[in-house]
Design a protein around this motif. Structure first.
Motif, PDB file in Angstrom:
ATOM      1  N   HIS A   4      14.044 -11.706 -54.843  1.00 52.45           N
ATOM      2  CA  HIS A   4      14.810 -11.266 -53.657  1.00 52.45           C
ATOM      3  C   HIS A   4      16.281 -11.348 -53.835  1.00 52.45           C
ATOM      4  O   HIS A   4      16.993 -11.053 -53.014  1.00 52.45           O
ATOM      5  CB  HIS A   4      14.399 -11.729 -52.335  1.00 52.45           C
ATOM      6  CG  HIS A   4      13.000 -11.670 -52.193  1.00 52.45           C
ATOM      7  ND1 HIS A   4      12.560 -10.568 -51.691  1.00 52.45           N
ATOM      8  CD2 HIS A   4      12.051 -12.606 -51.973  1.00 52.45           C
ATOM      9  CE1 HIS A   4      11.060 -10.686 -51.594  1.00 52.45           C
ATOM     10  NE2 HIS A   4      10.778 -11.775 -51.527  1.00 52.45           N
ATOM     11  N   ALA A   5      16.680 -11.909 -55.276  1.00 51.73           N
ATOM     12  CA  ALA A   5      18.030 -12.313 -55.469  1.00 51.73           C
ATOM     13  C   ALA A   5      18.913 -11.047 -55.666  1.00 51.73           C
ATOM     14  O   ALA A   5      18.483 -10.076 -56.233  1.00 51.73           O
ATOM     15  CB  ALA A   5      18.284 -13.282 -56.850  1.00 51.73           C
ATOM     16  N   TYR A   6      20.236 -11.069 -55.301  1.00 51.48           N
ATOM     17  CA  TYR A   6      21.164  -9.953 -55.612  1.00 51.48           C
ATOM     18  C   TYR A   6      21.332 -10.020 -57.100  1.00 51.48           C
ATOM     19  O   TYR A   6      21.214 -10.904 -57.807  1.00 51.48           O
ATOM     20  CB  TYR A   6      22.262 -10.025 -54.850  1.00 51.48           C
ATOM     21  CG  TYR A   6      21.969  -9.839 -53.295  1.00 51.48           C
ATOM     22  CD1 TYR A   6      21.947  -8.444 -53.015  1.00 51.48           C
ATOM     23  CD2 TYR A   6      21.825 -10.716 -52.385  1.00 51.48           C
ATOM     24  CE1 TYR A   6      21.933  -8.309 -51.322  1.00 51.48           C
ATOM     25  CE2 TYR A   6      21.671 -10.474 -50.989  1.00 51.48           C
ATOM     26  CZ  TYR A   6      21.590  -9.148 -50.653  1.00 51.48           C
ATOM     27  OH  TYR A   6      21.378  -8.941 -49.189  1.00 51.48           O
ATOM     28  N   SER A   7      22.158  -8.885 -57.445  1.00 50.59           N
ATOM     29  CA  SER A   7      22.269  -8.913 -58.759  1.00 50.59           C
ATOM     30  C   SER A   7      23.426 -10.213 -59.207  1.00 50.59           C
ATOM     31  O   SER A   7      24.119 -10.411 -58.122  1.00 50.59           O
ATOM     32  CB  SER A   7      23.114  -7.506 -59.254  1.00 50.59           C
ATOM     33  OG  SER A   7      24.316  -7.372 -58.432  1.00 50.59           O
ATOM     34  N   GLU A   8      23.763 -10.279 -60.652  1.00 54.35           N
ATOM     35  CA  GLU A   8      24.574 -11.267 -60.903  1.00 54.35           C
ATOM     36  C   GLU A   8      25.854 -11.090 -60.420  1.00 54.35           C
ATOM     37  O   GLU A   8      26.728 -11.811 -59.973  1.00 54.35           O
ATOM     38  CB  GLU A   8      24.564 -11.388 -62.593  1.00 54.35           C
ATOM     39  CG  GLU A   8      25.524 -12.502 -62.790  1.00 54.35           C
ATOM     40  CD  GLU A   8      25.395 -12.421 -64.501  1.00 54.35           C
ATOM     41  OE1 GLU A   8      26.310 -13.403 -65.078  1.00 54.35           O
ATOM     42  OE2 GLU A   8      24.459 -11.805 -64.921  1.00 54.35           O
ATOM     43  N   ALA A   9      26.426  -9.850 -60.349  1.00 51.74           N
ATOM     44  CA  ALA A   9      27.689  -9.562 -59.955  1.00 51.74           C
ATOM     45  C   ALA A   9      27.927  -9.486 -58.457  1.00 51.74           C
ATOM     46  O   ALA A   9      29.054  -9.898 -57.942  1.00 51.74           O
ATOM     47  CB  ALA A   9      28.236  -7.652 -60.477  1.00 51.74           C
ATOM     48  N   ALA A  13      30.527 -12.024 -56.474  1.00 54.11           N
ATOM     49  CA  ALA A  13      31.411 -11.843 -55.391  1.00 54.11           C
ATOM     50  C   ALA A  13      31.212 -12.649 -54.330  1.00 54.11           C
ATOM     51  O   ALA A  13      32.216 -12.918 -53.640  1.00 54.11           O
ATOM     52  CB  ALA A  13      31.151 -10.076 -55.192  1.00 54.11           C
ATOM     53  N   LEU A  14      30.003 -12.813 -53.930  1.00 51.18           N
ATOM     54  CA  LEU A  14      29.896 -13.828 -52.510  1.00 51.18           C
ATOM     55  C   LEU A  14      30.378 -15.132 -52.761  1.00 51.18           C
ATOM     56  O   LEU A  14      31.196 -15.520 -51.967  1.00 51.18           O
ATOM     57  CB  LEU A  14      28.241 -13.949 -52.456  1.00 51.18           C
ATOM     58  CG  LEU A  14      27.998 -14.731 -51.405  1.00 51.18           C
ATOM     59  CD1 LEU A  14      28.445 -14.351 -50.033  1.00 51.18           C
ATOM     60  CD2 LEU A  14      26.269 -14.890 -51.257  1.00 51.18           C
ATOM     61  N   TYR A  15      30.203 -15.686 -54.127  1.00 48.76           N
ATOM     62  CA  TYR A  15      30.527 -17.015 -54.342  1.00 48.76           C
ATOM     63  C   TYR A  15      32.206 -16.892 -54.491  1.00 48.76           C
ATOM     64  O   TYR A  15      32.837 -17.885 -53.921  1.00 48.76           O
ATOM     65  CB  TYR A  15      29.984 -17.780 -55.743  1.00 48.76           C
ATOM     66  CG  TYR A  15      28.693 -18.151 -55.210  1.00 48.76           C
ATOM     67  CD1 TYR A  15      28.299 -19.101 -54.424  1.00 48.76           C
ATOM     68  CD2 TYR A  15      27.633 -17.555 -55.938  1.00 48.76           C
ATOM     69  CE1 TYR A  15      26.926 -19.403 -54.114  1.00 48.76           C
ATOM     70  CE2 TYR A  15      26.009 -17.862 -55.708  1.00 48.76           C
ATOM     71  CZ  TYR A  15      25.955 -18.971 -54.832  1.00 48.76           C
ATOM     72  OH  TYR A  15      24.633 -19.421 -54.456  1.00 48.76           O
ATOM     73  N   ARG A  16      32.597 -15.741 -55.122  1.00 49.91           N
ATOM     74  CA  ARG A  16      34.150 -15.790 -55.074  1.00 49.91           C
ATOM     75  C   ARG A  16      34.779 -15.668 -53.542  1.00 49.91           C
ATOM     76  O   ARG A  16      35.666 -16.188 -53.255  1.00 49.91           O
ATOM     77  CB  ARG A  16      34.564 -14.502 -55.833  1.00 49.91           C
ATOM     78  CG  ARG A  16      36.025 -14.423 -56.115  1.00 49.91           C
ATOM     79  CD  ARG A  16      36.541 -13.217 -56.809  1.00 49.91           C
ATOM     80  NE  ARG A  16      37.871 -12.748 -56.647  1.00 49.91           N
ATOM     81  CZ  ARG A  16      38.420 -11.657 -56.984  1.00 49.91           C
ATOM     82  NH1 ARG A  16      37.831 -10.642 -57.503  1.00 49.91           N
ATOM     83  NH2 ARG A  16      39.641 -11.526 -57.090  1.00 49.91           N
ATOM     84  N   VAL A  17      34.402 -14.985 -52.635  1.00 50.67           N
ATOM     85  CA  VAL A  17      34.931 -14.725 -51.519  1.00 50.67           C
ATOM     86  C   VAL A  17      34.865 -16.047 -50.578  1.00 50.67           C
ATOM     87  O   VAL A  17      35.820 -16.615 -49.777  1.00 50.67           O
ATOM     88  CB  VAL A  17      34.440 -13.492 -50.556  1.00 50.67           C
ATOM     89  CG1 VAL A  17      32.851 -13.909 -50.080  1.00 50.67           C
ATOM     90  CG2 VAL A  17      35.205 -13.346 -49.684  1.00 50.67           C
ATOM     91  N   ILE A  18      33.656 -16.801 -50.893  1.00 50.55           N
ATOM     92  CA  ILE A  18      33.481 -18.116 -50.175  1.00 50.55           C
ATOM     93  C   ILE A  18      34.662 -19.194 -50.795  1.00 50.55           C
ATOM     94  O   ILE A  18      35.213 -19.799 -49.959  1.00 50.55           O
ATOM     95  CB  ILE A  18      32.146 -18.684 -50.494  1.00 50.55           C
ATOM     96  CG1 ILE A  18      31.204 -17.997 -49.664  1.00 50.55           C
ATOM     97  CG2 ILE A  18      32.239 -20.328 -49.929  1.00 50.55           C
ATOM     98  CD1 ILE A  18      29.820 -18.259 -49.811  1.00 50.55           C
TER      99      ILE A  18
END
Length: 216
Positions: A4-9, A13-18
């Motif tokens: 169920h994980a999203y792609s690496e990219a 992006a999620l961790y970057r915006v956080i």
């Protein structure tokens, strides 16, 4: 990794915006397109809430006199806060604590009236309504950063005075004044760290295992 994980990219992006979210105080004027503002508020409205009560209410401040009135309330509280800080008051007064007059959009995030009726998830922890609103604000914050907009959470105000200014009903409570809009640049680190006011604590000091104060 689960299926169920999203792609690496996408995860990056999620961790970057956080990691790059900042509590912004400096704004570059400009505008926020209506469709973009609607998209951001929809992100806020998708936040989790206890009992699905959605206790948040967002007031968009488009009246210039109201904006000035809110700015005056914040300035009055800034003065009182400086007095309460004692010897650090002078240093506090040098900090820029809001961008109310400069931001493109000004929002007030509030808790709705009639919250006492909602006991699902709040019988032993009534403050879960506030936690739910905080989740909505965080959604708005992260979505704004992903869209290239800055946002600042201003908490220096008298809630009763602000509620009266905005004609809020009894039981409703303003929690945050949110400054939103384009910025010239994002701070490379939290502004209070850059100003030498304080330093964030490392995660290792904030995680315990099994018993309070015990670390694995």
């Amino acid at each position: 990794m689960t299926s169920h994980a999203y792609s690496e990219a996408e995860r990056a992006a999620l961790y970057r915006v956080i990691g790059e979210r900042r509590d912004m105080r400096h704004f570059a004027g400009g505008e926020v397109a209506p469709e973009l503002l609607a998209r951001l508020l929809q992100a806020a409205n998708q936040a989790p809430s206890v009992g699905l009560m959605q206790p948040w209410r967002f007031l968009r401040i488009s009246d210039a006199k109201l904006r000035e009135g809110i700015g005056a309330l914040v300035e009055a509280e800034r003065q009182r806060t400086a007095e309460a800080l004692g010897e650090r008051g002078e240093a506090f007064m040098k900090l820029k604590v809001e961008g109310i007059r400069d931001c493109a959009e000004l929002l007030v995030a509030a808790l709705m009236d009639g919250r006492e009726q909602h006991v699902f998830g709040r019988r032993t922890l009534p403050e879960m309504d506030l936690a739910s609103l905080a989740c909505a604000i965080q959604n708005l914050w992260l979505a704004s950063r992903a869209e290239g907009l800055g946002m600042g959470w201003v908490s220096l105000f008298d809630p009763l005075a602000l509620a009266e200014l905005l004609g809020m009903p009894a039981g409703a409570k303003p929690v945050a004044v949110l400054c939103l809009g384009p910025v010239a640049e994002f701070y490379p680190a939290p502004m209070l760290e850059l100003e030498g006011w304080t330093q964030a604590r490392p995660l290792a000091e904030l995680v315990f295992e099994n018993r309070w104060g015990e670390q694995g």
